[in-house]
Enzyme design. Sequence first.
Site, short mmCIF file in Angstrom:
data_model
loop_
_atom_site.label_atom_id
_atom_site.label_comp_id
_atom_site.label_asym_id
_atom_site.label_seq_id
_atom_site.Cartn_x
_atom_site.Cartn_y
_atom_site.Cartn_z
N ASP A 1 -3.27 1.54 6.71
CA ASP A 1 -2.47 1.13 5.55
C ASP A 1 -2.15 -0.36 5.58
OD1 ASP A 1 -2.50 3.76 4.76
OD2 ASP A 1 -0.62 4.23 5.79
N GLU B 1 -1.78 -1.31 -5.83
CA GLU B 1 -2.97 -0.63 -6.34
C GLU B 1 -2.64 0.11 -7.63
OE1 GLU B 1 -5.74 1.28 -2.98
OE2 GLU B 1 -3.63 1.78 -2.92
N ASP C 1 0.86 -1.18 0.00
CA ASP C 1 0.00 0.00 0.00
C ASP C 1 0.90 1.23 0.00
OD1 ASP C 1 -2.84 1.12 0.51
OD2 ASP C 1 -1.57 2.15 1.97
#
Length: 410
Positions: free
Chosen positions: A364, A278, A194
């Site tokens: 996170d 991501e 992340d």
Amino acid sequence: MSTIQRAYKTELDLNNEQITACKKHAGATRWAYNWGLHCKQEEYRTRGTSPSAVDLRRELNALKQTTVPWLYEVSKCAPQEALRNLDSAFAHFFRRCQLKHQGKLRGKVGYPQRKTRKHGLGSFRLTGAIVVFSAAIQLPRLGRLRLKERGYLPTDAKILSATVSEQAGHWDVSVLVEQDHVVPTNQGPVVGVDLGVKTLATLSDGTTEPNPRHLRSCLKQLKRCQRAVSRKPKGSHNRKQAVRRLAALHRTVAHQRANTLHQFTSRLAKTKAVVVMEDLNVAGMLKNHHLAQAIGDVGFGAFRRRLTYKAAWYGCWVIVASRWEPSSKTCSGCGWVDEELALGERTFHCRSPQGPCGVVLDRDLNAAINLAKLADSSPDNANACGEGSAGAGRTADVKLPSVKQEPNTV
Ligand SMILES: [Zn+2]
């Protein structure tokens, strides 16, 4: 075993004579590019066609004997490669036009622009007889140039080309080589990554990577340098000197940032078998003026690019999760989605109506664990682990059914 193309970039140690020769080459490259652009535009206007790099090269060789004899002072490769670059600039422009037409591109299509000395002297590419020694490189026309770093450039690989570039008064050479490469078997774990601003990255195994914020630490100095430039009268020697100082500082910051990302991405690609990250909407986030500086300072785009190519070298598999995936809002324990989770909440508490599972995690870390879980639900996950070259280096988009919502921010 397969062959890969790889570039090695290192700084040159030039004397004044060599610097002059390099400047001439960079100048000839700029001139040829601009001349080619002009020719293409003129011919398109009058006849509706466009000359290729080969046509232009023939025309340029004829011109050399009459109007531009100074081109004989530089290697013939420099202007030739410039015309080739121009061809690829147009190819990219047309490709992006098509994407725009199909609605797949939001940004600018980028019509090729004239090169100007104002934004740095630029670069030139040479091909042909290039020989690498341990502390020097021999280039056509320029001869033997000393290197600042000993033994970095590979001496035994097949050399395709060498590109010399200038930045803030420093000259670098980037050597493109073709090498035999064996993708190692990567037995590492699966991790979710992340990305963020407060910490550069949070991994699903609980470790974090600090964000050194190189730009922010130099901001005061940069501002002072920038002010010094704007106070000096235009065209003065003092202004030139101030511009040089500012450029040098920018170069330092850029190098520090690149170094941090290179070390981190190399470590990930070498030690992890699968990395799930991501698909952040970087261009969109950069439009937010409050976030732009902090996000630009991290270099998310560069992170993804570097991780992807290094993964191919080291047998790691990169999965890019859809940007609509609610990785921050989902409970990593039971899968409940907290639609009301605010951006400012740094800790995730499970408040599932079916009975909370008791997950209380750093926001996170929770997101990273969710990302790591996506590796299992990915369709061709079977190839992901341990198969060396078969599953290595590919990237896949994971698209899970999820509700439309705000794109992921950091
Ligand atoms: Zn839960």
